[in-house]
Design an enzyme around this catalytic site. Structure first.
Site, PDB file in Angstrom:
ATOM      1  N   LYS A   1       0.858  -1.191   0.000  1.00 54.88           N
ATOM      2  CA  LYS A   1       0.000   0.000   0.000  1.00 54.88           C
ATOM      3  C   LYS A   1       0.893   1.239   0.000  1.00 54.88           C
ATOM      4  O   LYS A   1       1.703   1.437   0.911  1.00 54.88           O
ATOM      5  CB  LYS A   1      -0.911   0.017   1.212  1.00 54.88           C
ATOM      6  CG  LYS A   1      -1.789   1.277   1.262  1.00 54.88           C
ATOM      7  CD  LYS A   1      -2.403   1.480   2.629  1.00 54.88           C
ATOM      8  CE  LYS A   1      -2.963   2.897   2.723  1.00 54.88           C
ATOM      9  NZ  LYS A   1      -3.400   3.235   4.092  1.00 54.88           N
TER      10      LYS A   1
ATOM     11  N   ALA B   1      -9.451   5.649   5.127  1.00 55.14           N
ATOM     12  CA  ALA B   1      -9.314   6.832   5.993  1.00 55.14           C
ATOM     13  C   ALA B   1     -10.646   7.538   6.160  1.00 55.14           C
ATOM     14  O   ALA B   1     -11.416   7.715   5.211  1.00 55.14           O
ATOM     15  CB  ALA B   1      -8.278   7.827   5.478  1.00 55.14           C
TER      16      ALA B   1
END
Length: 263
Positions: free
Chosen positions: A105, A192
């Protein structure tokens, strides 16, 4: 979720198949024991690992691998804390050297207080990593144009923020996320901003392939219980998406049929 349905509804990234659509982080917990218990309760099969913040190689100190078995979970090394393309690329090359991890990631952050994705640096790092043979799942702005470009470059998943990292504000941008989903063919994963279970359910209801979160579980009063709530929320949201919600309308409509009323 029913095992047969979960297997039938599995999703794929970079040729790897997963039944759980919840990805969880391994940081910010009070202890490695709590980390392990929360991840178990979440039902996640993939976990993110902040390479710069988690011990992956010093056997003299407590190691994440002793609590979260890399043979059971897919480790997803990430570049949390990196603010330049150079730092991000170097961090992931070190991760590959340490554990052989190729699925990664990428995140390159701008400065506080927003920590918003630095997209020029993200594009630079993604290009270098893809040329180096990495399979890149990329954290990015909620920008349909950037999302399409990242996929064209070869990124294997697009991971836009729902709200600033660690804010817990929930999805602030469902319309932009929907536009991004229309423009890419690789998995789109909200990354997020999730604060509680209803946020995760909404992300799945609007059509996201998966949800990634960390703070919402780790900072909860009871992380293990919240991990369980997130698991059920993602499953419920996915089922609702597949079922298809009723149409919205202005005004009321009787919930019972009008025909055959007793008069």
């Amino acid at each position: 979720m029913d095992g047969d349905f979960a297997a039938e509804d599995s999703w794929t990234v970079a040729g790897r198949r997963f039944r759980s659509r919840l990805i969880v982080g391994t940081g910010k917990y009070k202890s490695l024991e709590e980390t392990a218990a929360a991840i178990e309760a979440s039902g996640a099969e993939m976990v993110t690992v902040a390479v710069r913040r988690v011990n992956l190689s010093d056997s003299a100190a407590p190691m994440l691998q002793d609590y979260v078995d890399p043979k059971r979970y897919t480790y997803l090394p990430n570049t949390a804390g990196c603010h330049t393309a150079k730092d991000a690329v170097r961090t992931l090359r070190l991760a590959r050297d340490a554990g052989g991890w190729n699925l990664v990631k990428l995140e390159v952050l701008g400065p506080p207080p927003t920590l918003y994705p630095d997209m020029p640096a993200t594009l630079e790092a993604a290009d270098a990593l893809i040329r180096d043979g990495f399979e890149v799942m990329v954290y990015c702005a909620d920008d349909p144009v950037a999302a399409r470009r990242l996929e064209e470059m070869g990124c294997v998943a697009i991971m836009p923020l729902g709200a600033p990292i660690g804010s817990g504000l929930g999805l602030q941008n469902p319309a932009m996320l929907s536009l991004m989903m229309e423009g890419v063919t690789v998995p789109l994963i909200v990354d997020a901003g999730i604060g509680t279970a209803s946020d995760a359910a909404i992300a799945m209801e609007i059509g996201c392939d998966a949800v990634l979160l960390n703070s919402a579980i780790a900072h909860a009063g009871d992380p293990v219980r919240m991990a369980r709530a997130m698991r059920h929320a993602v499953e419920a949201g996915r089922l609702a998406r597949l079922a298809g919600r009723m149409p919205r309308r202005i005004g009321a409509e009787p919930s019972s049929p009008l025909a055959g009323l007793i008069r």
